[in-house]
Structures are given as C-alpha cells and as structure tokens.
Design an enzyme around this catalytic site. Structure first.
Site, PDB file in Angstrom:
ATOM      1  N   GLY A 163       0.822  -1.201   0.000  1.00  0.00           N
ATOM      2  CA  GLY A 163       0.000   0.000   0.000  1.00  0.00           C
ATOM      3  C   GLY A 163       0.857   1.252   0.000  1.00  0.00           C
ATOM      4  CB  CYS A 164       0.074   4.720  -0.983  1.00  0.00           C
ATOM      5  SG  CYS A 164      -1.568   4.886  -0.230  1.00  0.00           S
ATOM      6  CE1 TYR A 165      -1.074   8.235   4.539  1.00  0.00           C
ATOM      7  CE2 TYR A 165      -3.035   6.911   4.141  1.00  0.00           C
ATOM      8  CZ  TYR A 165      -2.443   8.154   4.347  1.00  0.00           C
ATOM      9  OH  TYR A 165      -3.210   9.287   4.365  1.00  0.00           O
ATOM     10  CB  THR A 183       5.310   2.203  -0.017  1.00  0.00           C
ATOM     11  OG1 THR A 183       4.683   1.062  -0.607  1.00  0.00           O
ATOM     12  CG2 THR A 183       6.607   2.503  -0.760  1.00  0.00           C
TER      13      THR A 183
END
Length: 349
Positions: free
Chosen positions: A152-154, A156
């Site tokens: 996921g973005c957060y 990462t």
C-alpha cells in the site's frame, strides 16, 4: 531481450490503472495488449482519460480470463478490495503472472483481512503463495515469482522509513508513532463527500483514526523484521493536494545514535537501491520533491533532549505507492534491471 512481455491492466479507469498505463509507455520490454474495465467495456479509454487520447487507442476489454490469457503474459490488478481475491486464482490457473495493486493479498492472516477490510479474504493458498513486494526490503523474494502483493501507499513510505532502524535494533518498536498525510488521489477516483472540493480545499483533517486498513500491513512487516510482534500508533490525514504522502515517524532510540549515524546506517542499508534517497543532516524531504517519480526520500533528526528520533519519509502515492512499485516488481519478477522504465526525474515545481 528476445521477446516482449505482454501486459494487461484490470481496473484501467482508476488512478492506479491509468498510472500503470502511463509508466509502461516508457518500458522497453513491455507492450500493453489489453486494458480492461468491468463497467465500461467497449468504450475508448480516452473517454475516461482524455490525456491518453492518441496514446492509448485501445477499446476497453471485457473481463474475460480466457480472453486475457490469449493476449497477455502478466496482469496488473488495479481493482477495489475484494476483487483480486476472486480473480487471482483464475488468472494464475490460466498461466498468467499477477501483480495485485489492491490490498487483497498483503495480509497473511485471513481473519485480520476480514477484520480490517470488512470483506471475505482470499483463500489460504493464495495468501501463502503471494509475495509481499516491498522492493527495497524483500525484493530478492520477488524474483521469478508469479503472484505479487504490491504494498500500500502509506505502508511503502512508512516501512522504508522504519525498517532499517527496527531491524538494527536502534529504536524501540513499542514506542513508534506514525503521523501520515496523503493527497486526495489516495482515495481513488470515486466521488464522495470526503473528497469533495469544497470539503477538502483549505482544510486539513484526520480520518480513519486507529481504524485504517494499512495498520495491520505495517505491523506485519515490522513484526517480521523485528522478530517479535510490533504494535504501532498510526494516524492518517488528508491534505488538499493531488499527489504525495509524508510519513513522519517518532520512536525512542536504543543506545546512543546521532542524526549522522542514522544517515550512514540508511545509506548503507539502501546502497544500490536507486529509488531511496537519504537527505543530509539538517534537511528534510518534501512531497513535491518526489512528485511523478518512483523515489522515496528520507530525512532524520535526533532529539538528544528526549532521546527520540524523527524520521520523515515522502513518496508519490500513485507512483512509488502504487503503479511505479508495481512495475519495479515486474522488473524483479522477470530478472530485468530494477530501474527499467522508471528512471525519470520528479516533476518540479
């Protein structure tokens, strides 16, 4: 290269899918052969993304596994939660490689997935088979695999900022606090009150406090490198900008380590991994400095008064937090240079 890899994108009318398409245009070894939308099949992709007019001229395909298998070698799943859990087994059975950009295959515990995502989990076989593709940390495990769970973005931004210190035993994992902020594109393309211009503009708000679905993903990876269960405090905020994530992390230092010590440790840990850039002492990164790129920039500040370290990590949520890392995983899967098709500078200003 003796041949070109054929790629299909399912969920091509969302931000993640569109970004995969944009980035693959620059990849020397990949040819997009199918763009798929379950709700808009038969329409030109440019009807949904005019910026792709005369760049991607394909009509949107229907979601048909046999049709996809006849056209592609690898499939990017840029789908809502719950879709990949059902589709991945069928795609794998048809001989396709799968890179899942949704969250369906990231958590190894089906009960945790169902608790946090409020949907039925993928089969135990799929969860066991999938490889968590945080490239700079677990990239060696991705090579030669056929089912990748793209982080996921957060997670990462957060994990790249925390893992070297946790793994080295330089910080107390039980003291970690994560203060994370994202641009509005992180919510996807769907229309809702929470992302309405009048609600977001000139506003700054916390959301999903103690309930964000990325919490167990972060804790799973930190527990793995720490060798013991790690529980964190993780709070997300919505910022009135389009792209970008900043994770600001705080933790108590174990032993005596200066700001320069952290800089040297992280430079050594990420040596040769070109997409992680470490700031010099006294410099902290900003989201605009990575916009449109696959870079993660990290800065540090040790507070000798409190014996705590502040770690600031920034990424573009749509690139490094989704499509860019997915292509980085593709490169690792096929044994290509990790940076292939991704070495472009951030867009600035």
């Amino acid at each position: 290269m003796s041949h070109t890899v054929r790629a299909a994108i399912i969920g091509a009318t969302g931000y993640g899918g569109a970004e995969v398409i944009r980035l693959l245009q620059a990849h020397p070894y990949v040819h997009i052969t199918s763009v798929i939308s379950t709700s808009n099949a038969g329409a030109p992709l440019a009807d949904h993304f005019p910026h792709l007019q005369e760049i991607v001229v394909d009509m949107l395909d229907v979601l048909d596994v046999e049709l996809i298998a006849g056209k592609a070698d690898v499939v990017f799943l840029a789908t809502p939660a719950g879709v990949s859990a059902e589709l991945s087994p069928k795609l794998l059975a048809a001989g396709l490689k799968v890179i899942d950009i949704s969250g369906d295959l990231r958590l190894k515990s089906s009960s945790e997935y169902e608790q946090w995502y409020k949907k039925p989990a993928a089969s135990a076989d799929m969860l066991e088979r999938s490889v968590y593709g945080l490239c700079e940390v677990f990239g060696d495990e991705v090579k030669g695999q056929d089912l990748i769970a793209n982080p996921g973005c957060y997670p990462t931004a957060t994990l790249l900022g925390l893992i070297p210190a946790v793994e080295a035993g330089w910080i107390d994992p039980s003291t970690i606090i994560i203060d994370a902020k994202s641009g509005v594109s992180g919510a996807g393309r769907g229309v809702g009150l929470g992302t309405h211009y009048a609600e977001v503009n000139e506003n700054f708000s916390a959301y999903k406090v103690n309930k964000h679905q990325h919490i167990p993903e972060i804790e799973q990876a930190l527990s793995r490198v720490a060798g013991k269960p790690v529980v964190t405090t993780f709070t997300t905020h919505l910022v009135p900008m389009t792209r970008g994530i900043m994770s600001t992390m705080y933790a108590t230092i174990l032993g005596e380590h200066t700001t320069q010590d952290f800089i040297d440790k992280y430079k050594a840990y990420y040596e040769g991994r070109k997409f992680v850039r470490i700031r010099q002492a006294g410099k902290t990164p900003a989201t605009k400095e990575v916009t449109g790129s696959n870079y993660c920039d990290i800065g540090f500040a040790v507070d000798e008064r409190t014996n705590r370290v502040t770690i600031v990590s920034v990424i573009d949520n749509v690139v490094k937090g989704a499509a860019g890392q997915a292509i980085q995983n593709l490169n690792l899967m096929y044994g290509w240079e990790e940076t292939t098709g991704l070495l472009f500078s951030p867009v600035y200003p």
